[in-house]
Design a protein around this motif. Sequence first.
Motif, mmCIF file in Angstrom:
data_model
loop_
_atom_site.group_PDB
_atom_site.id
_atom_site.type_symbol
_atom_site.label_atom_id
_atom_site.label_comp_id
_atom_site.label_asym_id
_atom_site.label_seq_id
_atom_site.Cartn_x
_atom_site.Cartn_y
_atom_site.Cartn_z
ATOM 1 N N VAL A 1 10.251 1.619 -0.269
ATOM 2 C CA VAL A 1 10.264 2.285 1.479
ATOM 3 C C VAL A 1 9.772 3.668 2.165
ATOM 4 N N ASN A 2 9.763 4.540 1.336
ATOM 5 C CA ASN A 2 9.204 5.724 1.710
ATOM 6 C C ASN A 2 7.559 5.457 2.880
ATOM 7 N N ALA A 3 6.975 4.292 2.006
ATOM 8 C CA ALA A 3 5.443 4.029 2.097
ATOM 9 C C ALA A 3 5.514 3.394 3.365
ATOM 10 N N LEU A 4 6.956 2.874 4.209
ATOM 11 C CA LEU A 4 6.703 1.859 5.530
ATOM 12 C C LEU A 4 6.528 2.588 6.560
ATOM 13 N N PRO A 5 5.306 2.378 7.536
ATOM 14 C CA PRO A 5 5.073 2.756 8.398
ATOM 15 C C PRO A 5 6.209 3.477 9.465
ATOM 16 N N ASP A 6 7.219 2.459 9.747
ATOM 17 C CA ASP A 6 7.554 3.308 10.530
ATOM 18 C C ASP A 6 9.575 2.202 10.680
ATOM 19 N N GLN A 7 10.533 2.247 10.875
ATOM 20 C CA GLN A 7 11.660 1.859 11.078
ATOM 21 C C GLN A 7 11.880 1.913 9.618
ATOM 22 N N LEU B 1 -1.942 -5.628 -18.731
ATOM 23 C CA LEU B 1 -0.524 -5.852 -18.313
ATOM 24 C C LEU B 1 -0.440 -5.490 -16.522
ATOM 25 N N SER B 2 -0.863 -4.359 -16.904
ATOM 26 C CA SER B 2 -0.671 -3.831 -15.063
ATOM 27 C C SER B 2 -1.566 -4.561 -13.857
ATOM 28 N N ASP B 3 -2.800 -5.371 -15.119
ATOM 29 C CA ASP B 3 -4.454 -5.538 -13.970
ATOM 30 C C ASP B 3 -3.616 -7.351 -13.329
ATOM 31 N N SER B 4 -2.804 -7.631 -14.697
ATOM 32 C CA SER B 4 -1.454 -9.190 -14.644
ATOM 33 C C SER B 4 -0.933 -8.642 -13.484
ATOM 34 N N LEU B 5 -0.230 -7.696 -13.319
ATOM 35 C CA LEU B 5 1.129 -7.241 -12.175
ATOM 36 C C LEU B 5 0.377 -7.901 -11.261
ATOM 37 N N ALA B 6 -0.854 -6.956 -11.285
ATOM 38 C CA ALA B 6 -1.601 -6.237 -9.842
ATOM 39 C C ALA B 6 -1.795 -7.548 -8.968
ATOM 40 N N ARG B 7 -1.980 -8.912 -9.975
ATOM 41 C CA ARG B 7 -2.657 -10.230 -8.995
ATOM 42 C C ARG B 7 -1.125 -11.192 -8.140
ATOM 43 N N TYR B 8 -0.156 -10.633 -8.423
ATOM 44 C CA TYR B 8 1.003 -11.079 -8.223
ATOM 45 C C TYR B 8 1.796 -9.818 -7.092
ATOM 46 N N PHE B 9 1.159 -8.437 -7.135
ATOM 47 C CA PHE B 9 2.459 -7.360 -6.287
ATOM 48 C C PHE B 9 1.487 -7.001 -5.442
ATOM 49 N N GLY B 10 -0.047 -7.114 -5.791
ATOM 50 C CA GLY B 10 -1.239 -6.411 -5.649
ATOM 51 C C GLY B 10 -1.316 -4.718 -5.760
ATOM 52 N N LYS B 11 -2.903 -4.128 -5.558
ATOM 53 C CA LYS B 11 -2.981 -2.790 -6.568
ATOM 54 C C LYS B 11 -2.538 -2.322 -5.484
ATOM 55 N N GLN B 12 -1.978 -2.325 -4.318
ATOM 56 C CA GLN B 12 -1.237 -1.023 -3.530
ATOM 57 C C GLN B 12 0.099 -0.986 -3.989
ATOM 58 N N ALA B 13 0.633 -1.704 -4.732
ATOM 59 C CA ALA B 13 1.764 -1.237 -5.608
ATOM 60 C C ALA B 13 1.438 -0.485 -6.723
ATOM 61 N N PHE B 14 0.469 0.214 -7.279
ATOM 62 C CA PHE B 14 0.300 0.708 -8.444
ATOM 63 C C PHE B 14 -0.276 1.670 -8.321
ATOM 64 N N ASP B 15 -0.998 2.031 -6.545
ATOM 65 C CA ASP B 15 -1.638 2.844 -6.029
ATOM 66 C C ASP B 15 -0.561 4.188 -5.375
ATOM 67 N N SER B 16 0.710 2.825 -4.633
ATOM 68 C CA SER B 16 1.851 4.014 -4.357
ATOM 69 C C SER B 16 3.031 4.048 -5.021
ATOM 70 N N GLY B 17 2.875 4.256 -6.560
ATOM 71 C CA GLY B 17 4.436 3.679 -7.217
ATOM 72 C C GLY B 17 5.344 3.118 -7.153
ATOM 73 N N VAL B 18 5.078 1.925 -6.424
ATOM 74 C CA VAL B 18 5.871 1.154 -6.671
ATOM 75 C C VAL B 18 6.074 0.743 -8.227
ATOM 76 N N LEU B 19 4.830 0.517 -9.032
ATOM 77 C CA LEU B 19 5.332 -0.148 -9.469
ATOM 78 C C LEU B 19 4.005 0.521 -11.038
#
Length: 520
Positions: free
Chosen positions: A67-73, A30-48
């Motif tokens: 939000v915490n992963a945003l580079p600035d602003q 299921l994680s791999d399936s969701l990563a197709r639409y959100f990207g693997k980074q979403a799991f690596d950063s804890g968003v998903l």
Amino acid sequence: MKRVLPLVFVLAFSAPALAQTVDSQGAKQLSDSLARYFGKQAFDSGVLKVSVEGDAYKVVVDIKALVNALPDQKPLKFDLAPYALTVKPRSDGSWDVASDFSQSMSFEFNGPDGPQSLQLAVKDGKGTAVYDPNLAAFTSGASSMAGMTMTSREAKQQADVTAGAGTATIAATKSANGGVDFTATQKVSSFVETIKVDDPDSGMNFPLTLRAPELSVDAKGKGVRTKPLLDLLAFAVANEDEAKLKANQAELKTLLQAALPVWERIDGNYGFKDFEVESPVGKFGATQFSAAFGMDGVSQNGKVDYAIKASGLTIPQQTLPGWSVALLPTDVELNFGGANIDLDTMAKKAIEAFDLNKNPPLSDEFGDALVADFLAKTPKFVLGHSTVKNGDIEVAMEGEMTFPGKKPDATMTVDVAGYDKIVAALQEGAKSDEQLAQAFPFALAVKGFGKTLPDGRLEWIINAKADGSVTVNDAMLKPADAVQDDGAGQDGGSGQDEGSDQDDGSGQDDNGGAGAKLQP
């Protein structure tokens, strides 16, 4: 006010249903399936996050991590608890989905005029649904909440919104011509919104309160291309790198073509019962108020429709002259939109022609030709049958407008019941209003152009042509514009005649034109 699921998750559960055994391997799938639409980074950063919880999977969305992963602003403050969904595979290949969207959130950030903030709280929000990955849609779903509050603050404006209990439903089936047909409803009780504006620069300083004991939303769609849209989302995630995107633009074109017409038709309606607006000048109200919108998908002969209806209107009278009260509308129905809109040809030509290796991907010349081709198909603005009523007075109108040669060509029919009562009210007002007294003869002249119908109504059929001519009930009101002579235009531009003022001073050219006179 939230739906059963965020829209992006409505689309995301398109993976094949897992086997009935819920385990860590299924969670990874299921994680791999969701990563197709959100990207693997979403799991690596804890968003998903996906985990096993009993006989189901728990999907957690942590926006705060994003939000915490945003580079600035980053916002000055952001507080939002993770949002959790429980998903369980069914024997028929679909999913049971459940969520508790009781939530409190707040955030602050620096806007262009200073600090801004938002606080939102949803009480006892719960939802269940059945999701079919083959349709990429919910086949059924229902949600409810006990109440909602929202507060926003800006430098020059603040708003407070409260709502009572609410419910929502959604359902979808396979469309006969591809895609999905869906219906969605939502009802909210005790809706109140208070807005306060204080803008020293513009001088605006006033409070405004909107109330409705019941707010309803109804929507339906036909032939929504959910799966091709998912494929486009997956492509975007897989081709975030610009070089890779350019290299795979042929695939992008294929996916864009497959997503057309996006949907066949979508319609929505907002309705308010016993709607009130309190303002510094008094209270406005309507026993029923609704605003509807409908739009065809990308087609060769598309339509866009808007409808605004209000009945039982009340308008503050203390600031109005007494004579006007008899003319205040109590019921209004406005229908307007566009027709003969060819987006299909434009979309297909643009998809075929764009090249991401060029800057811009579509040339200005191509864009100009595309617009010219669009206008050549004569799209039209349409005023559907619309009415304004007050007692025995009713004004009805309908018509359409096209733009041949970029100049408008319009036809409109206006008919009025009770025109004599309108004239009588204006005549009474003319006794004390000098400006109205000067305009009153115009009301009589308009009546003279009208045609009396068998039921006593007066009718005006107005034709305004692209050549500048205007007729009312076949009577010439204004003839066609004079054809400009190129040679004369060059002489006028030389300045030799303009300086003498001989022609302008005579008045023959300025006042002798037939267009300056009424010709019934």
